[in-house]
Design a protein around this motif. Sequence first.
Motif, PDB file in Angstrom:
ATOM      1  N   VAL A 118       0.883  -1.373  -0.107  1.00  0.00           N
ATOM      2  CA  VAL A 118       0.083   0.001   0.157  1.00  0.00           C
ATOM      3  C   VAL A 118       0.817   1.088  -0.170  1.00  0.00           C
ATOM      4  O   VAL A 118       0.495   1.985  -0.713  1.00  0.00           O
ATOM      5  N   THR A 150       1.752   0.805  -4.337  1.00  0.00           N
ATOM      6  CA  THR A 150       0.582   1.349  -5.193  1.00  0.00           C
ATOM      7  C   THR A 150       0.631   2.790  -5.588  1.00  0.00           C
ATOM      8  O   THR A 150       0.225   3.107  -6.473  1.00  0.00           O
ATOM      9  N   SER A 154      -4.390   4.802  -1.645  1.00  0.00           N
ATOM     10  CA  SER A 154      -3.009   4.568  -0.918  1.00  0.00           C
ATOM     11  C   SER A 154      -2.567   5.504  -0.058  1.00  0.00           C
ATOM     12  O   SER A 154      -1.994   5.171   1.043  1.00  0.00           O
ATOM     13  N   GLY A 159      -4.547   5.681   3.179  1.00  0.00           N
ATOM     14  CA  GLY A 159      -3.911   4.415   3.883  1.00  0.00           C
ATOM     15  C   GLY A 159      -2.595   4.667   4.526  1.00  0.00           C
ATOM     16  O   GLY A 159      -2.534   4.062   5.589  1.00  0.00           O
TER      17      GLY A 159
END
Length: 135
Positions: A43, A47, A70, A73
């Motif tokens: 992530v 990403t 991403s 996150g």
Amino acid sequence: MKIAQYGTAIAVLHAIANGLHGLAHIQIPVALSLLQISFVGIVIFLTPIIAAVLLWTQFYRIGSWLLVSSIAGSLLFGIYNHFIVISPDHVSQVAFTGWGMLFQVTAILILIVDGFGCWVGIWALKTTTQQQQVL
């Protein structure tokens, strides 16, 4: 075109800040669990790079979604691990000397870059939605 440029710039700054932070993690050392390592690898590192590449293609809308999701996150992961839960990964648990200084500075830098990155990602999504509505 501006979306691709800004998105790529965010992805590069994000990678640099997280790369330096990861180096501090290794040098101190502050270990991560297997789940955390997987999250960071997929992530946080992979990403955003994929997103930046897609921003330059006909798949720019998917790239925009990948970028904002991403980076968001990463932002939540950093807030939780560096500033909320008390663990060896919390900034208060790492001395502000040597590699600890890099650890703490990059933890804050990541918050700033990821906060701005979320804004760029949302802007990209709004722009691509408006472009689709015009077509």
